[in-house]
Every structure is written in structure tokens, then in C-alpha cells.
Design an enzyme around this catalytic site. Sequence first.
Site, PDB file in Angstrom:
ATOM      1  N   ARG A 105      43.168  28.547  56.995  1.00 54.51           N
ATOM      2  CA  ARG A 105      43.619  27.697  55.881  1.00 54.51           C
ATOM      3  C   ARG A 105      45.109  27.887  55.584  1.00 54.51           C
ATOM      4  NH1 ARG A 105      42.880  29.507  50.963  1.00 54.51           N
ATOM      5  NH2 ARG A 105      40.772  30.306  51.188  1.00 54.51           N
TER       6      ARG A 105
ATOM      7  N   TYR B  40      54.957   3.555  44.525  1.00 58.32           N
ATOM      8  CA  TYR B  40      53.695   3.217  45.211  1.00 58.32           C
ATOM      9  C   TYR B  40      52.546   3.205  44.196  1.00 58.32           C
ATOM     10  CZ  TYR B  40      50.082   4.318  48.832  1.00 58.32           C
ATOM     11  OH  TYR B  40      49.000   4.349  49.657  1.00 58.32           O
TER      12      TYR B  40
ATOM     13  N   ASP C  65      59.797  10.088  47.067  1.00 60.49           N
ATOM     14  CA  ASP C  65      58.953   9.586  48.148  1.00 60.49           C
ATOM     15  C   ASP C  65      59.895   8.930  49.155  1.00 60.49           C
ATOM     16  OD1 ASP C  65      57.291   8.039  49.811  1.00 60.49           O
ATOM     17  OD2 ASP C  65      55.819   7.702  48.218  1.00 60.49           O
TER      18      ASP C  65
ATOM     19  N   LYS D 204      52.487   7.315  58.148  1.00 63.64           N
ATOM     20  CA  LYS D 204      53.213   6.095  58.518  1.00 63.64           C
ATOM     21  C   LYS D 204      54.018   6.338  59.806  1.00 63.64           C
ATOM     22  CE  LYS D 204      51.353   4.492  54.820  1.00 63.64           C
ATOM     23  NZ  LYS D 204      51.873   4.540  53.470  1.00 63.64           N
TER      24      LYS D 204
HETATM   25  C1  LIG Z   1      51.117   5.029  52.298  1.00 65.43           C
HETATM   26  C2  LIG Z   1      52.048   5.576  51.297  1.00 65.43           C
HETATM   27  C3  LIG Z   1      51.749   6.744  50.599  1.00 65.43           C
HETATM   28  C4  LIG Z   1      50.434   7.432  50.724  1.00 65.43           C
HETATM   29  O1  LIG Z   1      50.166   7.963  51.974  1.00 65.43           O
HETATM   30  P1  LIG Z   1      48.670   8.246  52.472  1.00 65.43           P
HETATM   31  O2  LIG Z   1      48.873   9.102  53.659  1.00 65.43           O
HETATM   32  O3  LIG Z   1      48.063   6.910  52.739  1.00 65.43           O
HETATM   33  O4  LIG Z   1      47.982   8.960  51.348  1.00 65.43           O
HETATM   34  C5  LIG Z   1      52.696   7.237  49.733  1.00 65.43           C
HETATM   35  N1  LIG Z   1      53.859   6.613  49.535  1.00 65.43           N
HETATM   36  C6  LIG Z   1      54.184   5.480  50.179  1.00 65.43           C
HETATM   37  C7  LIG Z   1      55.495   4.842  49.919  1.00 65.43           C
HETATM   38  C8  LIG Z   1      53.274   4.922  51.066  1.00 65.43           C
HETATM   39  O5  LIG Z   1      53.573   3.770  51.670  1.00 65.43           O
END
Ligand SMILES: *Cc1c(COP(=O)(O)O)cnc(C)c1O
Length: 387
Positions: free
Chosen positions: A54, A107, A179, A204
Site C-alpha cells: 500500500r 470541473y 487542476d 487523460k
Molecule cells: C476528468 C477530469 C478530472 C477527474 O479525473 P478522473 O480520473 O476521471 O477522476 C479532474 N479534472 C479535470 C479537469 C478532468 O477533466
Amino acid sequence: MKDTTHLLHTGRDPQAHHGVVNTPVYHASTIIFPSLADLDTVGQKKYPSVTYGRRGTPTTFALEKAVSEIEQGAGSILLPSGINAIATALMAFLETGDHLLMIDSAYDPTRSLTQGILARMGIETTFFDPLIGDDLQNLIQPNTRVVFLEAPGSLTFEMPDIPTLTKIAAAHDLTVMMDNTWATPLYFKPFSYGVHISLHAGTKYIVGHSDAMVGIATAADEETFLKLRKTAGDLGLHLSPGDAALAARGLRTMGVRLPVHMQNGLELAAWLQAQPDVVRVLHPGLSSDPGHAIWSRDFTGASGLFSCIVKPKPRAALAHMLDHLELFGMGFSWGGYESLILPAKPSRAVRNFDPEEGWLVRLHAGLDDCDDLKADLAAGFKRYAEF
Ligand SMILES: *Cc1c(COP(=O)(O)O)cnc(C)c1O
């Protein structure tokens, strides 16, 4: 060394693994210590060391090191999803009675987190206009602790003036989280702009092939890193070794994928601007975009994600256009090699888009040939016009 070269070499050590090029996938829970003396060093050795599954393995440590180096941070931690990286960072730096300032264009699930768990923990959130600039200081309260940014805005692509916002935050000793998923660690360097924690949906562009969920939080300094790591450890958070290996593999080619996403995105955005059924295109890389000056000052590139507003017609007309596209898929998420299209409804008080204008449609330009993508969209717009 340029980032594109660095990406290929950072966070791997073939000779430590019999010469194997990519760090092998270590599946582990128990780690056996050869002696009591070795067992007694647990917790004393400098991170990273392998003590329990972990707590990380060579597979996860390699990815952490790579992301942290590319983003020029002090250290990264891996988490099971992007939204979890955001939640963990917020929980590490906020407690009951605190106040959070969050950009209004964040988001949607990030916003939802503040209204749910954080509100229940007694943490109050004020959303601010992404273009607020210096007026951010008027929203700071004695109990404000964190400023949360995302650039450009989710779905509507407003471009905040990050250095202005982080300067105000610094004057009040606030922790700034951002972010940075859209720009990736390649096209925006948050720590050069006063950000303390950079957050990624590695899901992404880092994974890049739509086959794993990955969250990453990177800290600007050691103290912030240790606080993040303690919170993730207390919550028992962990990224599976297979998903860490997929993310590390994706990272190696990000330097060649992103320029194609950017080029296709810019070319499609310019093409869409000329379509009679398109009201406006929201892409900070377009010279006509209100956020263009800030984007070109602070960012070194754009990814393939942007939006456009399509003239209003019944939902059935939109379905007639979207249902028969051959190259663009309809689905959540983005950042893989494939092209995507998605009608979207932001839940916030948006300023960059008025629902009266038409349908907000978000596009992800994949790695397809751009002429093929234009032909697919052109056929879609023809169906829309004929409806
Ligand atoms: C997709 C996304 C997230 C969340 O990511 P996950 O891996 O789907 O939880 C956070 N911020 C932005 C800008 C995103 O496009």
C-alpha cells in the site's frame, strides 16, 4: 535537456531490473525483510523505500518520480483517480471551520465535492469568477485557507490570470491548488507561477489510451509533499501497479502525442469558426479568443480539448448530427488517442456561455488525420442544417 527527451529517461532504471526497459509491474502486499535490523529501519529510511504494498513499489515510485521531475515539483503521490487526487489535496489542507475559494469554472465533480463532503465537514466554499483578477482579495476571509484553480475552465475554457491570483494568495499565506489536467505537465509549469499543489487526472493525456483511471498530486515543496503523503497514507489510498505501469508507458509518448492533439485541435477550432451553424468557438489558442493573451503568455501549448456553441435547434437535430458521426465517439473523459464529441451543460453560473445561444458542444481532437475529422464533422453539420 528538453522535456520531450527528459520524458523518455526519467523514472526508470533498467539495470536495477535485469536491463528491462520499462519498470516491471510489481504486484505486492507483504515485503519480507531479511533481518530484524532491516525491519527496524522501517519508517526511518528516506522515502521512497519498499516496506508494504500500500505504501508503494518500484512501479509506483518510478511514475511518481517521472511526473514530479517533468512538472519540476518536490514530489508526487499517485491516487486511484483524478477526482480522488483533488479530494485528497483538499482534505489535507482544510479542516472544520475553514473557508475555500474555488474558481467557478472548475470541473463539475470538483464543485460537487465542495457541496457534499466538504460542506458536511463544516468547510465553506465561495466560487469566484475565473476573470476576477485583483478583486479576489475582496473574497478573502480570516478563515480562508485554500485557493483552488483550474485553467482553462472546464467546458467553457475561460483563462484566469494565474500569476495575479497566486500573488494575492501568497500575500495572505493561502495554499494554492491547481487542476492542471488540460495543459499536462508539459504545457504549463504551475510551480513557476506560485501554485503549491498541481493535480492531474492522469486518466487523460498521461495514460493517453483511455484504458486506466489515475490521479496524481504533485507538491512544490517538501513540506507540502509530506502533508499530502500523510493524508493519502491515513486514508489508505493506493494506485494499482498495473494502472501505474500504463500511466508510465503513456507518459513516454506524451511528447509526440500532444503536439498532434494541439495541431488538430487548433485546425478544427479554426474550421469550426467558419461553419454557418457555429455561433462561437471557445479555445484559448485561437487569436480571437478573449483568453488568448493570457494563454500565450503563460502556457507553452494547448491540448486537443475545446468547445463550440452550435446554433439552437431541437435536441433531435443535434442527435441527427451526432449519432451518425463515424470518427468522433460520444463519451465522458478525454485525452486518449481517439476523437470525442459531447454536448455539455455546465452546472455553474457561467459567464462565457449563455444557454440561449445554442448547444455547448465539447470536442476532443484525437490523433486522426485532421482532414478526415473535418469531413466527418462537415457531414454532421449537413445533417444538422437539413433537419
Ligand atoms: C476528468 C477530469 C478530472 C477527474 O479525473 P478522473 O480520473 O476521471 O477522476 C479532474 N479534472 C479535470 C479537469 C478532468 O477533466
